[in-house]
Design a protein around this motif. Structure first.
Motif, mmCIF file in Angstrom:
data_model
loop_
_atom_site.group_PDB
_atom_site.id
_atom_site.type_symbol
_atom_site.label_atom_id
_atom_site.label_comp_id
_atom_site.label_asym_id
_atom_site.label_seq_id
_atom_site.Cartn_x
_atom_site.Cartn_y
_atom_site.Cartn_z
ATOM 1 N N GLU A 71 0.842 -1.195 0.000
ATOM 2 C CA GLU A 71 0.000 0.000 0.000
ATOM 3 C C GLU A 71 0.879 1.247 0.000
ATOM 4 O OE1 GLU A 71 -2.751 -0.120 3.257
ATOM 5 O OE2 GLU A 71 -3.728 -1.920 2.494
ATOM 6 N N GLU A 73 2.252 3.136 -2.243
ATOM 7 C CA GLU A 73 3.430 3.304 -3.100
ATOM 8 C C GLU A 73 3.341 4.672 -3.772
ATOM 9 O OE1 GLU A 73 6.004 1.665 -2.997
ATOM 10 O OE2 GLU A 73 5.596 -0.435 -2.627
ATOM 11 N N TYR A 76 1.543 5.091 -7.309
ATOM 12 C CA TYR A 76 0.125 4.852 -7.553
ATOM 13 C C TYR A 76 -0.572 6.165 -7.900
ATOM 14 C CZ TYR A 76 0.515 0.255 -5.231
ATOM 15 O OH TYR A 76 0.839 -1.032 -4.862
ATOM 16 N N GLU A 77 -1.336 6.149 -8.969
ATOM 17 C CA GLU A 77 -2.149 7.302 -9.340
ATOM 18 C C GLU A 77 -3.600 7.129 -8.913
ATOM 19 O OE1 GLU A 77 -1.575 8.735 -13.301
ATOM 20 O OE2 GLU A 77 0.548 8.185 -13.274
ATOM 21 N N HIS A 78 -4.073 5.896 -8.863
ATOM 22 C CA HIS A 78 -5.457 5.597 -8.468
ATOM 23 C C HIS A 78 -5.489 5.506 -6.940
ATOM 24 C CE1 HIS A 78 -9.478 3.890 -8.710
ATOM 25 N NE2 HIS A 78 -9.082 2.903 -7.918
ATOM 26 N N THR A 79 -5.762 6.636 -6.286
ATOM 27 C CA THR A 79 -5.679 6.699 -4.817
ATOM 28 C C THR A 79 -6.935 7.262 -4.153
ATOM 29 O OG1 THR A 79 -4.633 8.872 -4.959
ATOM 30 C CG2 THR A 79 -3.161 6.957 -4.851
ATOM 31 N N MET A 86 -5.964 0.441 -4.775
ATOM 32 C CA MET A 86 -5.128 0.077 -5.918
ATOM 33 C C MET A 86 -4.416 -1.254 -5.693
ATOM 34 S SD MET A 86 -4.451 0.797 -8.958
ATOM 35 C CE MET A 86 -3.845 -0.722 -9.672
#
Length: 136
Positions: A71, A73, A76-79, A86
């Motif tokens: 978790e 990271e 990650y763009e989808h947050t 994600m």
């Protein structure tokens, strides 16, 4: 002949859960021979077959997947849906959303140590919808 039913599994916490009995209880009488396909209608959970005897396997599977897909990271763009979302999508893609199990003599023909798992990757995933297709 093909028949199909849809049902919702009871909500579970994050983790790997043995659901064989719950699934079987939702199925109509099974044919003498055929195939059962189970499909989970979600992108943040998965279905798997694994050890049904020692609950340590389920705990270890959760630990392994949390190390494989972490978790929070920075890439990650989808947050927007939470820090567990994600990683849940990635874990679902790794394990998969469907299973096919042979039916023999009116019963699921799995090994003695095999059970059906719900792999719940969200902290609060809710009830999970399953489509069960039986093919004679």
């Amino acid at each position: 002949m093909v028949s199909q039913t849809e049902f919702t599994l009871r909500a579970r916490s994050r983790g790997f859960h043995l659901i064989t009995d719950e699934v079987v209880s939702q199925l109509p009488p099974l044919p003498k021979a055929g195939l059962l396909n189970l499909f989970i209608k979600h992108t943040s959970a998965a279905l798997s077959i694994n050890e049904n005897a020692d609950p340590d396997v389920r705990t270890d599977m959760e630990s392994i997947f949390n190390r494989l897909v972490k978790e929070r990271e920075p890439y990650y763009e989808h947050t927007l849906e939470g820090c567990d979302d994600m990683p849940a999508h990635a874990k679902s893609s790794i394990i998969g959303v469907s299973l096919t199990i042979p039916i023999t003599n009116g019963r699921l023909n799995m090994g003695i140590w095999q059970g059906i798992y719900l792999c719940e990757f969200r902290n609060r995933g809710g009830g999970r919808k399953i489509v069960a297709t039986i093919m004679e």
